[in-house]
Scaffold this active site. Sequence first.
Site, PDB file in Angstrom:
ATOM      1  N   CYS A 141       0.826  -1.214   0.000  1.00  0.00           N
ATOM      2  CA  CYS A 141       0.000   0.000   0.000  1.00  0.00           C
ATOM      3  C   CYS A 141       0.858   1.261   0.000  1.00  0.00           C
ATOM      4  CB  CYS A 141      -0.931  -0.010   1.209  1.00  0.00           C
ATOM      5  SG  CYS A 141      -0.102  -0.418   2.754  1.00  0.00           S
ATOM      6  N   HIS A 220      -2.399   5.729   6.193  1.00  0.00           N
ATOM      7  CA  HIS A 220      -1.007   6.184   6.333  1.00  0.00           C
ATOM      8  C   HIS A 220      -0.961   7.636   5.855  1.00  0.00           C
ATOM      9  CE1 HIS A 220       0.216   1.978   6.634  1.00  0.00           C
ATOM     10  NE2 HIS A 220      -0.184   1.721   5.403  1.00  0.00           N
TER      11      HIS A 220
HETATM   12  P1  NAD Z   1      -5.289 -10.371   6.610  1.00  0.00           P
HETATM   13  O1  NAD Z   1      -4.692 -10.989   7.806  1.00  0.00           O
HETATM   14  O2  NAD Z   1      -6.348  -9.335   6.783  1.00  0.00           O
HETATM   15  O3  NAD Z   1      -5.903 -11.490   5.669  1.00  0.00           O
HETATM   16  C1  NAD Z   1      -5.192 -12.659   5.360  1.00  0.00           C
HETATM   17  C2  NAD Z   1      -6.162 -13.777   5.065  1.00  0.00           C
HETATM   18  O4  NAD Z   1      -5.416 -14.954   4.773  1.00  0.00           O
HETATM   19  C3  NAD Z   1      -7.076 -14.126   6.249  1.00  0.00           C
HETATM   20  O5  NAD Z   1      -8.374 -14.374   5.760  1.00  0.00           O
HETATM   21  C4  NAD Z   1      -6.455 -15.386   6.820  1.00  0.00           C
HETATM   22  O6  NAD Z   1      -7.421 -16.205   7.432  1.00  0.00           O
HETATM   23  C5  NAD Z   1      -5.921 -16.054   5.567  1.00  0.00           C
HETATM   24  N1  NAD Z   1      -4.829 -16.995   5.824  1.00  0.00           N
HETATM   25  C6  NAD Z   1      -3.959 -17.015   6.848  1.00  0.00           C
HETATM   26  N2  NAD Z   1      -3.105 -18.045   6.731  1.00  0.00           N
HETATM   27  C7  NAD Z   1      -3.459 -18.702   5.600  1.00  0.00           C
HETATM   28  C8  NAD Z   1      -2.991 -19.865   4.941  1.00  0.00           C
HETATM   29  N3  NAD Z   1      -1.955 -20.561   5.405  1.00  0.00           N
HETATM   30  N4  NAD Z   1      -3.614 -20.247   3.801  1.00  0.00           N
HETATM   31  C9  NAD Z   1      -4.661 -19.572   3.279  1.00  0.00           C
HETATM   32  N5  NAD Z   1      -5.154 -18.464   3.884  1.00  0.00           N
HETATM   33  C10 NAD Z   1      -4.562 -18.038   5.018  1.00  0.00           C
HETATM   34  O7  NAD Z   1      -4.084  -9.804   5.752  1.00  0.00           O
HETATM   35  P2  NAD Z   1      -4.123  -8.592   4.738  1.00  0.00           P
HETATM   36  O8  NAD Z   1      -3.941  -7.337   5.490  1.00  0.00           O
HETATM   37  O9  NAD Z   1      -5.273  -8.735   3.808  1.00  0.00           O
HETATM   38  O10 NAD Z   1      -2.746  -8.820   3.956  1.00  0.00           O
HETATM   39  C11 NAD Z   1      -2.641  -9.733   2.884  1.00  0.00           C
HETATM   40  C12 NAD Z   1      -1.449  -9.354   2.037  1.00  0.00           C
HETATM   41  O11 NAD Z   1      -1.659  -8.049   1.508  1.00  0.00           O
HETATM   42  C13 NAD Z   1      -0.110  -9.290   2.785  1.00  0.00           C
HETATM   43  O12 NAD Z   1       0.922  -9.637   1.891  1.00  0.00           O
HETATM   44  C14 NAD Z   1       0.005  -7.824   3.144  1.00  0.00           C
HETATM   45  O13 NAD Z   1       1.326  -7.410   3.357  1.00  0.00           O
HETATM   46  C15 NAD Z   1      -0.585  -7.196   1.899  1.00  0.00           C
HETATM   47  N6  NAD Z   1      -1.147  -5.858   2.095  1.00  0.00           N
HETATM   48  C16 NAD Z   1      -1.818  -5.531   3.228  1.00  0.00           C
HETATM   49  C17 NAD Z   1      -2.300  -4.246   3.375  1.00  0.00           C
HETATM   50  C18 NAD Z   1      -3.006  -3.809   4.619  1.00  0.00           C
HETATM   51  O14 NAD Z   1      -2.821  -2.678   5.020  1.00  0.00           O
HETATM   52  N7  NAD Z   1      -3.800  -4.626   5.245  1.00  0.00           N
HETATM   53  C19 NAD Z   1      -2.134  -3.305   2.362  1.00  0.00           C
HETATM   54  C20 NAD Z   1      -1.493  -3.698   1.185  1.00  0.00           C
HETATM   55  C21 NAD Z   1      -0.983  -4.972   1.059  1.00  0.00           C
END
Ligand code: NAD
Length: 338
Positions: A141, A220
Amino acid sequence: MSKVKVGINGYGTIGKRVADAVNKQDDMEIIGVTKTRPTFEARAAADKGYDIYVPEDSIAAFKNAGIPVKGTVKDLCKAVEIMVDCTPGDVGEIYKAEYEAAGIKAIFQGGEDHSLTGISFNSSANYSESWGAQLSRVVSCNTTGLIRTLNPIDKAIKITNVYATLIRRGTDPGNSKGGPINGLEPSVKLPTHHGPDVKSVMPWLNINTMAVKASTTLMHLHTIVVELQRESTTEEVLGIMKASPRVKLVKSSSGLKGTSEIMELGKELGRNRSDMYEIVVWEDGVKVVGKMLYYYQAVHQESDVVPENVDCIRSMCKLEENASVSISKTNKALGICR
Ligand code: NAD
């Protein structure tokens, strides 16, 4: 034309948003989403009509909770052409071999390293690099936010150096485990990883970053100082920003003083989940003095990468060769003006 079959592995903060965004396009469709536990989010996904796929050892828990399961994660891999991996950082890499074995394309998120895919993606800066690729990675992000504004400035004026400080949200609104809940926490490993991450898309850019975690969940905020290769004016830079996709100029003097009001604007616009997909720049906070440009921007961490994931699918699946056409198509479907 048949629609590209898309799966979402990890229906969390990013995954659930990408799922809804994909389903709003006319050239791709969600075949299913994965959940590991039968949480309220899993039930909401089922209620919305998404087919739920789970790891083998979670099937019993979902059955006990009364949430219908369509198959395993392996089954979903067999049913789709491309998987958008939205599992937590460093979990995605565990699935890489599974996607490759199934012969499907995969997009990873910014929590994974660039080396996992060798290609990182931003819609405006390097759409064509992911053309037809098996694997790509949509940058984080914060990195998306930096590239959205820096790339058009660099194209038009050329940048000598960037000095950016990222005031990061402590955690996402739906997560009660993160923090700090009171205080400011500097990232002491310097320079922070954000500069090198921007370079995964713009390798030529000289960029230096620092970061502070703050006790807020909304957005942010970046404070950015850019040393330009030539003298410019505030008007010239504002003109560039106004013409840049997914950059929204707002005025502090109109009442949009901070991130609270910007998220309120997301609600006013009637966006899905009140999301603010654009990078928001304070127009009255942009200033050029000679070769130095100063500005502030706000990044809605939960949603700015969502339209990039849609464009990345289009590039990897060769649905649209022209980046601007894909950006406009995605924007129209998500209610983004430019
Ligand atoms: P999150 O924790 O909100 O969601 C992750 C999902 O994956 C959950 O539903 C969880 O149950 C599932 N999960 C966990 N372990 C798993 C497994 N072994 N197999 C399958 N599913 C599994 O995370 P998020 O914030 O959505 O982040 C996801 C990705 O996006 C990360 O790489 C993060 O760095 C990136 N990201 C996050 C944001 C943010 O601010 N939240 C912004 C941009 C990018």
